[in-house]
Enzyme design. Structure first.
Site, mmCIF file in Angstrom:
data_model
loop_
_atom_site.group_PDB
_atom_site.id
_atom_site.type_symbol
_atom_site.label_atom_id
_atom_site.label_comp_id
_atom_site.label_asym_id
_atom_site.label_seq_id
_atom_site.Cartn_x
_atom_site.Cartn_y
_atom_site.Cartn_z
ATOM 1 N N ILE A 248 8.852 0.073 -4.395
ATOM 2 C CA ILE A 248 9.878 -0.841 -4.903
ATOM 3 C C ILE A 248 9.295 -2.196 -5.277
ATOM 4 O O ILE A 248 9.951 -2.984 -5.960
ATOM 5 C CB ILE A 248 11.003 -1.046 -3.868
ATOM 6 C CG1 ILE A 248 10.453 -1.620 -2.565
ATOM 7 C CG2 ILE A 248 11.750 0.246 -3.626
ATOM 8 C CD1 ILE A 248 11.531 -1.944 -1.545
ATOM 9 N N SER A 249 8.069 -2.499 -4.841
ATOM 10 C CA SER A 249 7.497 -3.800 -5.153
ATOM 11 C C SER A 249 5.990 -3.747 -4.953
ATOM 12 O O SER A 249 5.483 -3.001 -4.107
ATOM 13 C CB SER A 249 8.098 -4.894 -4.271
ATOM 14 O OG SER A 249 7.487 -6.139 -4.522
ATOM 15 N N THR A 250 5.290 -4.530 -5.764
ATOM 16 C CA THR A 250 3.841 -4.654 -5.624
ATOM 17 C C THR A 250 3.475 -6.128 -5.695
ATOM 18 O O THR A 250 4.167 -6.932 -6.323
ATOM 19 C CB THR A 250 3.095 -3.905 -6.738
ATOM 20 O OG1 THR A 250 3.507 -4.418 -8.005
ATOM 21 C CG2 THR A 250 3.377 -2.413 -6.672
ATOM 22 N N SER A 254 -0.167 -6.528 -1.106
ATOM 23 C CA SER A 254 0.457 -5.350 -0.501
ATOM 24 C C SER A 254 1.261 -4.567 -1.524
ATOM 25 O O SER A 254 1.537 -5.048 -2.620
ATOM 26 C CB SER A 254 1.375 -5.769 0.666
ATOM 27 O OG SER A 254 2.437 -6.573 0.172
ATOM 28 N N VAL A 255 1.620 -3.335 -1.101
ATOM 29 C CA VAL A 255 2.521 -2.465 -1.851
ATOM 30 C C VAL A 255 3.669 -2.107 -0.921
ATOM 31 O O VAL A 255 3.445 -1.727 0.230
ATOM 32 C CB VAL A 255 1.801 -1.187 -2.334
ATOM 33 C CG1 VAL A 255 2.728 -0.322 -3.159
ATOM 34 C CG2 VAL A 255 0.555 -1.533 -3.123
ATOM 35 N N LYS A 276 5.444 -1.861 4.343
ATOM 36 C CA LYS A 276 4.572 -2.808 3.674
ATOM 37 C C LYS A 276 3.134 -2.382 3.940
ATOM 38 O O LYS A 276 2.610 -2.543 5.051
ATOM 39 C CB LYS A 276 4.828 -4.230 4.177
ATOM 40 C CG LYS A 276 4.084 -5.286 3.377
ATOM 41 C CD LYS A 276 4.530 -6.690 3.736
ATOM 42 C CE LYS A 276 3.837 -7.730 2.860
ATOM 43 N NZ LYS A 276 4.271 -9.110 3.155
ATOM 44 N N ASP A 392 3.405 -20.311 1.727
ATOM 45 C CA ASP A 392 3.558 -19.728 0.386
ATOM 46 C C ASP A 392 5.045 -19.660 0.030
ATOM 47 O O ASP A 392 5.510 -18.688 -0.563
ATOM 48 C CB ASP A 392 2.930 -18.341 0.331
ATOM 49 C CG ASP A 392 2.807 -17.828 -1.099
ATOM 50 O OD1 ASP A 392 2.794 -18.658 -2.032
ATOM 51 O OD2 ASP A 392 2.738 -16.598 -1.288
#
Length: 509
Positions: A248-250, A254-255, A276, A392
């Site tokens: 769902i996200s990269t 991380s992936v 994660k 961050d």
């Protein structure tokens, strides 16, 4: 009829009437000349046979020597034809693709059949080495280095000759390089172009080999290496996860995969969770050690680990940071379990649809003002209660879900006592202040005022001079560093903190 004159009855056949037997002929009738003449007439009426020598055999005359000669010639021609065909095959096999060929023409049998127009005697061009549609390769230059005489001398450095030779040499490239039909198009490549193509092919082969080897041992974008895949399968087999649905996200570090939760030691797991998976390659986030090397919680352990174990330490760091934040009731994902470099957390979203990032959501003025107040309060809680700096923080790492702002991606979060902790906090304040001011929030403070509101240090702001403000921050960090050094180094225990999930020591595999 018997001797008494009584005619004997012929028994009836059960199969029906029997055909009458043909009348018997006497031997004299068979041998009569009249019957012989009749048979000769019937033989003359028969159709002619297809064999050209059959009429010779059926003629009334004796054996004809001319017919025997003709038959012998036909047999000899057939034998010679087969011999010549075998001779051609032997010649082709013997010569192969050699530039110097040997001919067996002197051994062939010359016969009239060679001039025949029948298709049976013709030789198909596909059965020979001379393909009329195949491009002719350029001739090689003799050892003396030139061909021709006088004004027609052509050396091996001739531009046209070299161009055609370079085109022919492209056939020696790797099979995956598609060179096309350069010979057929009479393509002429200069030495410079050919050398560039050759070097490019070699470079691509080496790069492909390195990339293939790298993907076998590292976690790439939207993919995992065999070790990570095995860990994910073990979680499914152990019942921690029901199934893994997809990526769902990269990101650079991380992936993230979506999965359906199961249970851990009879303790229920949230229905929707995320995995994660921290990337096991440092290429995309090379300054990762800047956030963990000087963190007093991990300083002793960092210097003794190899790069793969540093990734596990990075995942462990995010787990502890999330545990602190959850204890302070800051909206963030809840940690489920940690296995090496795979962190399982609760899913922020609903029905497989993740919550949108704050930069993507469209909010009204009141909701945007409310979001700013929430972010300000969370930054104060993070600094004062959790003793952490996000390091961050931006609209990319904040989600909007159910009317609240959720903080994610805290693997790089550090303590304020970090040598660069206040610098990272000031950068977070700059990102937050810039975002909300662009969205039209009038209550949004400047970066310097926001820094003072979060830390409570009350550093004087001189006409919004950012450089002067940063100088004051760096001076504070220097004094803080000296103070920490006098109190000796802080250490961070391996045991879980604040009721977080236990961590088992990892093996070296």
């Amino acid at each position: 009829m018997d001797q008494t004159g009584v005619t004997a009855e012929i028994p009836k056949s059960p199969w029906g009437s029997v055909a009458p037997a043909p009348p018997a002929c006497s031997l004299t009738e068979v041998m009569s000349e009249e019957l012989a003449r009749q048979l000769d007439e019937e033989n003359n009426v028969l159709p002619a046979l297809s064999d050209p020598g059959a009429d010779l055999l059926l003629s009334d005359e004796g054996p004809d020597t001319t017919s025997d000669l003709m038959l012998a010639q036909m047999l000899q021609m057939q034998f010679d034809r087969e011999f010549d065909s075998q001779l051609r095959r032997e010649e082709k096999k013997f010569n192969g693709d050699s530039k110097v060929s040997i001919s067996f023409e002197n051994y062939r049998m010359v016969h009239p059949y060679e001039d025949s127009d029948s298709s049976e005697d013709e030789v198909d061009w596909q059965d020979t080495r001379h393909d009329p549609y195949r491009a002719v390769k350029p001739q090689t230059t003799p050892r003396k280095g030139f061909t021709g005489k006088g004004k027609n001398i052509t050396t091996k450095h001739d531009e046209v000759t070299c161009g055609r030779k370079n085109t022919a040499r492209m056939d020696n490239f790797a099979p995956e390089v598609h060179v096309g039909d350069g010979l057929g198009m009479d393509l002429k490549l200069s030495n410079q172009v050919f050398n560039s193509l050759k070097q490019h092919c070699y470079s691509e082969q080496r790069r492909s080999a390195r990339l293939h080897e790298k993907k076998e041992h590292s976690t790439a974008e939207q993919a995992v290496d065999p070790r990570t895949r095995l860990l994910m399968y073990k979680m499914v087999n152990a019942g921690v996860l029901e199934n893994i649905n997809g990526c769902i996200s990269t990101g650079k570090e991380s992936v993230v995969f979506h999965a359906d939760g199961g249970s851990i030691e009879e303790q229920p797991v949230p229905g929707e969770v995320v995995l994660k998976v921290f990337k096991t390659t440092l290429n995309e986030f090379k300054n990762r050690d800047r956030y963990i090397k000087d963190d007093y919680r991990f300083k002793d352990r960092f210097s003794k680990l190899n790069p793969r174990k540093i990734i596990r330490l990075w995942a462990e760091k995010e787990m502890h940071n999330l545990t602190r934040m959850k204890k302070a009731e800051i909206p963030c994902p809840e940690v489920v379990t940690l296995k090496k470099h795979i962190l399982v957390m609760s899913f922020i979203g609903k029905d497989h649809v993740p919550a949108p990032k704050l930069k993507d959501v469209i909010l009204g003025s009141e909701d945007m003002k409310n979001a700013y107040c929430q972010v300000l309060h969370m930054m104060q809680q993070l600094y004062q209660e959790c003793n952490l700096v996000h390091a961050d923080l931006s609209e990319y790492n904040m989600l909007w879900h159910e009317g609240k702002v959720w903080l994610i991606d805290v693997s790089q979060s550090i303590e304020p006592t970090h040598p660069h902790g206040l610098e990272f906090l000031f950068r977070d304040c700059r990102n937050v202040s810039t975002f909300f001011q662009k969205r039209g929030v009038g209550e949004a403070m400047s970066m310097c005022d926001l820094f003072n509101a979060v830390t409570g240090l009350n550093i004087p702001v001189g006409a919004e001079d950012e450089a002067e403000f940063m100088t004051e921050i760096m001076a504070l960090e220097k004094r803080n560093e000296d103070h920490v050094q006098k109190r000796r180094k802080k250490t961070f225990p391996v045991a879980s903190e604040g009721g977080g999930p236990p961590i088992k020591p990892d093996s070296d595999d």
